[in-house]
Design an enzyme around this catalytic site. Structure first.
Site, PDB file in Angstrom:
ATOM      1  N   GLU A  29       0.731  -1.285   0.038  1.00  0.00           N
ATOM      2  CA  GLU A  29      -0.136  -0.003   0.008  1.00  0.00           C
ATOM      3  C   GLU A  29       0.817   1.200  -0.082  1.00  0.00           C
ATOM      4  O   GLU A  29       0.380   2.212  -0.514  1.00  0.00           O
ATOM      5  CB  GLU A  29      -0.978  -0.213   1.100  1.00  0.00           C
ATOM      6  CG  GLU A  29      -1.902  -1.065   1.083  1.00  0.00           C
ATOM      7  CD  GLU A  29      -3.030  -0.683  -0.012  1.00  0.00           C
ATOM      8  OE1 GLU A  29      -3.413   0.310   0.082  1.00  0.00           O
ATOM      9  OE2 GLU A  29      -3.274  -1.887  -0.507  1.00  0.00           O
ATOM     10  N   SER A  34     -54.936 -15.429  36.795  1.00  0.00           N
ATOM     11  CA  SER A  34     -54.780 -16.203  37.948  1.00  0.00           C
ATOM     12  C   SER A  34     -53.218 -16.616  38.390  1.00  0.00           C
ATOM     13  O   SER A  34     -53.034 -17.021  39.808  1.00  0.00           O
ATOM     14  CB  SER A  34     -55.514 -17.517  38.057  1.00  0.00           C
ATOM     15  OG  SER A  34     -56.900 -17.472  37.846  1.00  0.00           O
TER      16      SER A  34
END
Length: 625
Positions: free
Chosen positions: A93, A379
């Site tokens: 690079e 319940s």
């Protein structure tokens, strides 16, 4: 004397020179101010970011978060990288990286020559510093102003940071395909290598070849092009004297073999069939819990590089997901809307959540039905608000006889399902058969204040709007979440001791320092006797009462069912809005809720709470395999 024409040329030349000088000055000023302004105002961009990793109870990775919504990253210092890796990237690079000040003039000249020779204009000549500037601050638009901005930023980065710092940032920021950012994340994704110093030469060359074209040169998306690009990188390394010819040839010949997914633990990556990965509801809940514990935002947590250890059990989570995926448990589905469900499973001995589902097909960021207080418990709330306080008061025992008849309490008159009244019934049988009238009578005898205090000790905070006798049948103003109910039932399962329900065991930062550790309370909030008596009664509910479908082979289950009826006008008999089951074994406590998100005349449950009990049993059986 100069002719008029000559004078005009001189003046034009002078004007052009002045204009050029002014433009150069403007460009010089711009280059030295734009970058300074952007870098100063975005100083946090240069900080090292890593994906936060979430682990299960065994220390295995569940998922890793995306950084800033882009992809996955794991920061590595330059000291953690092998010298060969650094040299490979420099050779490929920016071979003059340590000899220029952000702009490699020689490199740009070489790129221009190559472009003219090959007429393809692919050679960019950007230095590593320019690439870093582009990655951190700019977009990919190929315009003149962007190139100028890139150069300005590169100059400023070179002023502010050392060469090694810039190189380290670059190697951690560079996009490497497959949603991976930085060399460390890429090494794990493509090779299953966690320690960069364990990378082989062919792997290093493969990584160094990716920045030129991450989507075409990574070995997963295109193995052939990746290998060709690897040869180019190896050739450059050989030309620059980094490797020998034999090393080059040997590394070029290696065939790529992807690592096993089990090794990678890439559950964070969406599956090929388009479905969300496992643990979605739990992961969302973990991030929310971490935000509450640390004061950090969810975005900050995702990119903090933390390791978050949880108590999640992979077998239990898998069992829950497999069960929720089976349509057999949801016979009331409609063509335009599915029956929804949620479930929480926790360890009553320490409060750790072992598994969680916030819906049948949870997606990241969806509503988590396991955590929101939105549904009436029916319940299933009776042990928390009526029977538990009665036993704790010592005025009642499981054998106490209670009236079972139609009684009016001011304007409120509860009714038994089916209109049947037995005259008198024991407290244990009233719970076992989920009879309404005795539960309301019992709450009235105990008193709302004492009942509220009992529920509070189990971790349930009631509001002023809840303070009426209908709460005995689960008539909560706002509703309750499966998580809160599981925590409350876990107190019965843990002989009266409360452990706050939680997902996170420990959080360590990116440097391995512990920033949070959970410590279980083990507070005795109700008497051991009350918890034991309640457990015995709830076991009877499952063995011969309304919770029979929750039974497990060779293991006793204690639990309670709950149902709320659909309340739309002219609702048919047996039309239900919510069905519940809350129960526990010696090891785990779980709560199941089922119902439509929106109940109306076209969308209601025909199934009863036995379906929720059956789902509890199905999950528990699978989890124990």
């Amino acid at each position: 004397m100069l002719s008029v024409k000559v004078k005009r040329r001189v003046y034009r030349t002078y004007d052009v020179g002045v204009i050029a000088a002014v433009l150069l000055v403007i460009l010089y000023v711009y280059l030295h101010t734009y970058g300074n302004m952007i870098v100063r105002s975005s100083s946090n961009v240069a900080q090292g970011v890593s994906s936060t990793i979430i682990l299960d109870e065994n220390g295995r990775e569940i998922t890793r978060s995306k950084v800033s919504g882009r992809g996955y990253a794991e920061y590595a210092s330059l000291q953690d990288m092998p010298e060969m890796l650094v040299e490979a990237f420099l050779a490929t690079e920016d071979r003059r990286f340590y000899r220029h000040s952000g702009l490699d003039v020689i490199g740009v000249g070489r790129a221009v020559v190559q472009n003219m020779i090959h007429m393809d204009w692919n050679q960019g000549g950007s230095s590593i510093t320019q690439q870093l500037a582009r990655n951190m601050y700019l977009n990919g638009n190929k315009t003149m102003i962007r190139k100028i901005n890139e150069l300005s930023l590169a100059i400023e980065l070179e002023k502010k940071f050392s060469k090694n710092d810039i190189l380290e940032m670059y190697l951690n920021q560079i996009y490497m395909g497959q949603q991976q950012y930085g060399v460390k994340a890429a090494a794990l994704r493509y090779f299953g290598v966690k320690d960069l110093k364990q990378l082989e030469l062919w792997q290093i060359a493969t990584l160094a070849g990716m920045p030129k074209g991450p989507s075409i040169y990574n070995p997963v998306d295109n193995e052939k092009l990746s290998k060709e690009r690897r040869r180019v990188v190896l050739s450059l390394m050989h030309q620059q004297g980094i490797i020998t010819k034999s090393q080059m040839q040997e590394a070029a010949a290696v065939e790529y073999k992807p690592p096993r997914l089990a090794l990678l633990n890439l559950s964070s990556t969406p599956a090929a069939d388009g479905h969300e990965p496992a643990y979605v509801s739990a992961v969302d809940a973990i991030i929310q819990e971490a935000a509450l514990l640390t004061g950090k935002s969810e975005a900050e947590i995702s990119s903090a590089g933390w390791v978050v250890r949880t108590g999640l059990n992979p077998g239990a989570q898998r069992a829950m997901e497999e069960t929720f995926a089976e349509t057999i448990w949801f016979p009331d589905d409609r063509e335009d809307q599915q029956v929804q469900a949620s479930m929480v499973l926790l360890d009553q001995h320490n409060g750790e959540v072992k598994a969680m589902m916030g819906g049948r097909n949870p997606m990241k960021g969806d509503i988590n039905r396991a955590l929101i207080d939105a549904r009436q418990p029916g319940s299933v709330f009776k042990p928390v608000i009526a029977y538990g306080p009665a036993l704790e008061s010592r005025k009642f025992t499981p054998e106490s006889m209670l009236p079972d008849r139609s009684i009016r309490y001011g304007s409120y008159q509860p009714r038994n399902v089916g209109g049947r009244y037995r005259g008198t019934v024991s407290l244990s049988e009233a719970l076992q058969q989920s009879i309404n009238s005795p539960a309301v009578w019992l709450l009235n005898q105990i008193g709302l204040r004492e009942a509220k205090g009992f529920a509070q000790r189990l971790g349930i905070e009631l509001q002023a709007e809840d303070m009426n006798l209908s709460i005995a049948l689960g008539g909560l103003h706002q509703g309750i979440s499966p998580m809160k109910l599981a925590q409350a039932y876990a107190v019965f399962a843990n002989e009266g001791r409360l452990n706050k329900a939680h997902l996170i065991r420990e959080i360590r930062d990116a440097h391995g320092r512990t920033i949070y550790t959970h410590r279980s309370d083990h507070r005795q909030v109700i008497s051991r006797r009350t918890a034991q008596e309640m457990t015995h009664m709830l076991q009877q509910v499952v063995s011969r009462g309304t919770g029979k479908r929750a039974q497990l082979p060779q293991e006793q289950v204690a639990g309670k069912t709950g149902t709320t009826q659909a309340a739309f006008p002219n609702a048919p008999k047996g039309a239900n809005r919510d069905i519940w089951f809350a129960g526990y074994t010696r090891e785990w406590t779980g709560v199941v809720w089922m119902g439509f998100d929106y109940t109306d005349a076209q969308h209601y449950l025909k199934s009863g709470s036995g379906s929720a009990a059956a789902m509890f049993a199905a999950v528990m059986k699978r989890a124990k395999r």
